[in-house]
Design a protein around this motif. Structure first.
Motif, mmCIF file in Angstrom:
data_model
loop_
_atom_site.group_PDB
_atom_site.id
_atom_site.type_symbol
_atom_site.label_atom_id
_atom_site.label_comp_id
_atom_site.label_asym_id
_atom_site.label_seq_id
_atom_site.Cartn_x
_atom_site.Cartn_y
_atom_site.Cartn_z
ATOM 1 N N PRO A 299 0.826 -1.213 0.000
ATOM 2 C CA PRO A 299 0.000 0.000 0.000
ATOM 3 C C PRO A 299 0.859 1.262 0.000
ATOM 4 N N PRO A 300 0.400 2.326 -0.663
ATOM 5 C CA PRO A 300 1.136 3.600 -0.587
ATOM 6 C C PRO A 300 1.123 4.140 0.832
ATOM 7 N N LEU A 301 2.104 5.015 1.136
ATOM 8 C CA LEU A 301 2.250 5.505 2.506
ATOM 9 C C LEU A 301 1.016 6.242 3.002
ATOM 10 N N ASN A 302 0.299 6.894 2.100
ATOM 11 C CA ASN A 302 -0.873 7.661 2.530
ATOM 12 C C ASN A 302 -2.158 6.838 2.536
ATOM 13 N N ALA A 303 -2.034 5.531 2.330
ATOM 14 C CA ALA A 303 -3.230 4.691 2.295
ATOM 15 C C ALA A 303 -2.984 3.342 2.963
ATOM 16 N N ILE A 304 -2.160 3.325 4.022
ATOM 17 C CA ILE A 304 -1.939 2.073 4.757
ATOM 18 C C ILE A 304 -3.229 1.727 5.492
ATOM 19 N N PRO A 305 -3.777 0.538 5.284
ATOM 20 C CA PRO A 305 -5.077 0.209 5.880
ATOM 21 C C PRO A 305 -5.004 0.078 7.390
ATOM 22 N N SER A 306 -6.142 0.248 8.034
ATOM 23 C CA SER A 306 -6.206 -0.001 9.473
ATOM 24 C C SER A 306 -6.062 -1.502 9.709
ATOM 25 N N GLY A 307 -5.703 -1.847 10.943
ATOM 26 C CA GLY A 307 -5.465 -3.245 11.240
ATOM 27 C C GLY A 307 -4.142 -3.700 10.667
ATOM 28 N N CYS A 308 -4.038 -4.956 10.300
ATOM 29 C CA CYS A 308 -2.820 -5.494 9.715
ATOM 30 C C CYS A 308 -2.680 -4.977 8.289
ATOM 31 N N ALA A 309 -1.546 -4.366 7.975
ATOM 32 C CA ALA A 309 -1.353 -3.778 6.645
ATOM 33 C C ALA A 309 -1.355 -4.842 5.554
ATOM 34 N N PHE A 310 -1.030 -6.088 5.899
ATOM 35 C CA PHE A 310 -0.982 -7.151 4.899
ATOM 36 C C PHE A 310 -2.345 -7.815 4.697
ATOM 37 N N ALA A 311 -3.322 -7.476 5.519
ATOM 38 C CA ALA A 311 -4.620 -8.165 5.471
ATOM 39 C C ALA A 311 -5.270 -8.158 4.091
ATOM 40 N N PRO A 312 -5.240 -7.053 3.321
ATOM 41 C CA PRO A 312 -5.890 -7.088 2.003
ATOM 42 C C PRO A 312 -5.265 -8.090 1.035
ATOM 43 N N ARG A 313 -4.035 -8.546 1.301
ATOM 44 C CA ARG A 313 -3.355 -9.492 0.408
ATOM 45 C C ARG A 313 -3.250 -10.884 1.022
ATOM 46 N N CYS A 314 -3.709 -11.036 2.243
ATOM 47 C CA CYS A 314 -3.481 -12.275 2.995
ATOM 48 C C CYS A 314 -4.624 -13.268 2.808
ATOM 49 N N PRO A 315 -4.344 -14.520 2.456
ATOM 50 C CA PRO A 315 -5.412 -15.508 2.285
ATOM 51 C C PRO A 315 -6.032 -15.971 3.598
ATOM 52 N N HIS A 316 -5.412 -15.632 4.736
ATOM 53 C CA HIS A 316 -5.908 -16.087 6.032
ATOM 54 C C HIS A 316 -6.585 -14.980 6.833
ATOM 55 N N ALA A 317 -6.667 -13.769 6.283
ATOM 56 C CA ALA A 317 -7.156 -12.622 7.054
ATOM 57 C C ALA A 317 -8.640 -12.769 7.387
ATOM 58 N N ASP A 318 -9.007 -12.297 8.576
ATOM 59 C CA ASP A 318 -10.414 -12.246 8.982
ATOM 60 C C ASP A 318 -10.724 -10.850 9.513
ATOM 61 N N ALA A 319 -11.850 -10.695 10.159
ATOM 62 C CA ALA A 319 -12.274 -9.377 10.621
ATOM 63 C C ALA A 319 -11.311 -8.804 11.657
#
Length: 326
Positions: A276-296
């Motif tokens: 993610p770009p520096l100005n759009a790092i997601p809340s929570g785990c930054a890798f969650a949008p790309r992670c196959p194991h991510a949950d809520a």
């Protein structure tokens, strides 16, 4: 106590509109004398910015907003500018990716190394020149007395990288930062440069912080590995343990994407998405949008970093699921 202890480092960049982004977020590392720590991760993960913070070379509008950096027990960030500069000048040196671009094109190689000796050790001009020639010979430059009078454009890429290493070790640093020091070199020269750094490390007792995208280089040269993603260290472990048993999904993705000569594959394995770009790092785990194991939980909470008592540190809500999938 480790020679280098970096604790909760956060680096901020201020935009022209006054907003801040954080290319390095709560990074903690330690490094002992004689050991090599590799920083790995995709471009934009914060590896080079971490090194620039340690070396005191952060660019304009960039600052260290929190954290501590202890060098042999001294908190460098708490020192005055003059004292911090003096400590770094005597103890820390860097080898950059583009040696040809980093060297001064209008000064001879010998002059540049001799200048470092005069500034770092207070050597006389004659002493500095003699030592510069010796250092060029030590890093494998043939006919060093004659080649010391050449300019960088007369050297090959591998020879310029050797000259850059000679320049870096001129002050006998305690910490050598090698930021993509072998990236632009062919594999034969790359192996020679890695062997040279290892020989100098053993001879001088240096610690080495190695930044690279090449996991083959990591396996060959590093003792420990820290995997960075979106400005954070997500996994750290001794190199053999990390390669044999990666726990973080991002680490698994990096290792899984390596080309394998022992397998036939129609396509290379990739990690879906991008850093993610520096100005759009997601809340929570930054890798969650790309992670196959991510949950809520992953999307809502940034995972804390926890150690397992055996030298491995991990920032992941679901290390068990990731490990089973591996």
């Amino acid at each position: 106590m480790s020679m280098i202890e970096l604790d909760q480092l956060r680096v901020s960049i201020q935009g022209r509109d006054g907003t801040e982004v954080h290319p390095v977020r709560e990074v903690s590392l330690s490094l002992d004398t004689g050991r090599t720590l590799a920083l790995v991760g995709e471009s934009g993960c914060g590896k080079s910015m971490t090194c620039l913070a340690l070396a005191g070379l952060l660019p304009h509008r960039t600052r260290i907003s929190s954290g501590s950096f202890r060098f042999e027990g001294t908190d460098v960030f708490s020192l005055s500018n003059a004292a911090a500069f003096d400590l770094r000048r005597r103890n820390i040196a860097s080898v950059f990716q583009d040696a040809t671009g980093s060297l001064n094109p209008v000064r001879t190689i010998g002059w540049q190394i001799a200048e470092a000796l005069r500034l770092r050790r207070g050597a006389t001009q004659a002493e500095a020149w003699t030592e510069a020639v010796r250092l060029l010979g030590r890093v494998g430059i043939p006919s060093p007395e004659a080649r010391a009078r050449d300019y960088p454009h007369r050297f090959s890429g591998g020879m310029n990288q050797r000259a850059m290493i000679a320049l870096a070790i001129a002050g006998r640093p305690r910490l050598l930062i090698a930021d993509e020091a072998t990236t632009a070199l062919d594999v034969t020269i790359q192996a020679q440069i890695l062997d040279l750094i290892a020989d100098l490390q053993a001879e001088m007792g240096m610690a080495v912080l190695l930044v690279t995208h090449d996991l083959g280089v990591v396996a060959r040269a590093a003792d420990d590995v820290a995997v960075m993603y979106a400005g954070r260290v997500v996994e750290r472990a001794p190199v053999r343990r990390l390669f044999a048993d990666p726990r973080h999904p991002y680490t698994q993705g990096l290792l899984g994407a390596r080309p394998r000569i022992d397998r036939d594959a129609a396509r290379l394995v990739t990690i879906d998405g991008v850093v993610p770009p520096l100005n759009a790092i997601p809340s929570g785990c930054a890798f969650a949008p790309r992670c196959p194991h991510a949950d809520a939980t992953c999307q809502r909470q940034d995972p804390p970093t926890a150690g397992d008592g055996s030298g491995r540190f991990l920032a992941c809500h679901k290390p068990g699921a990731a490990r089973i999938a591996a």
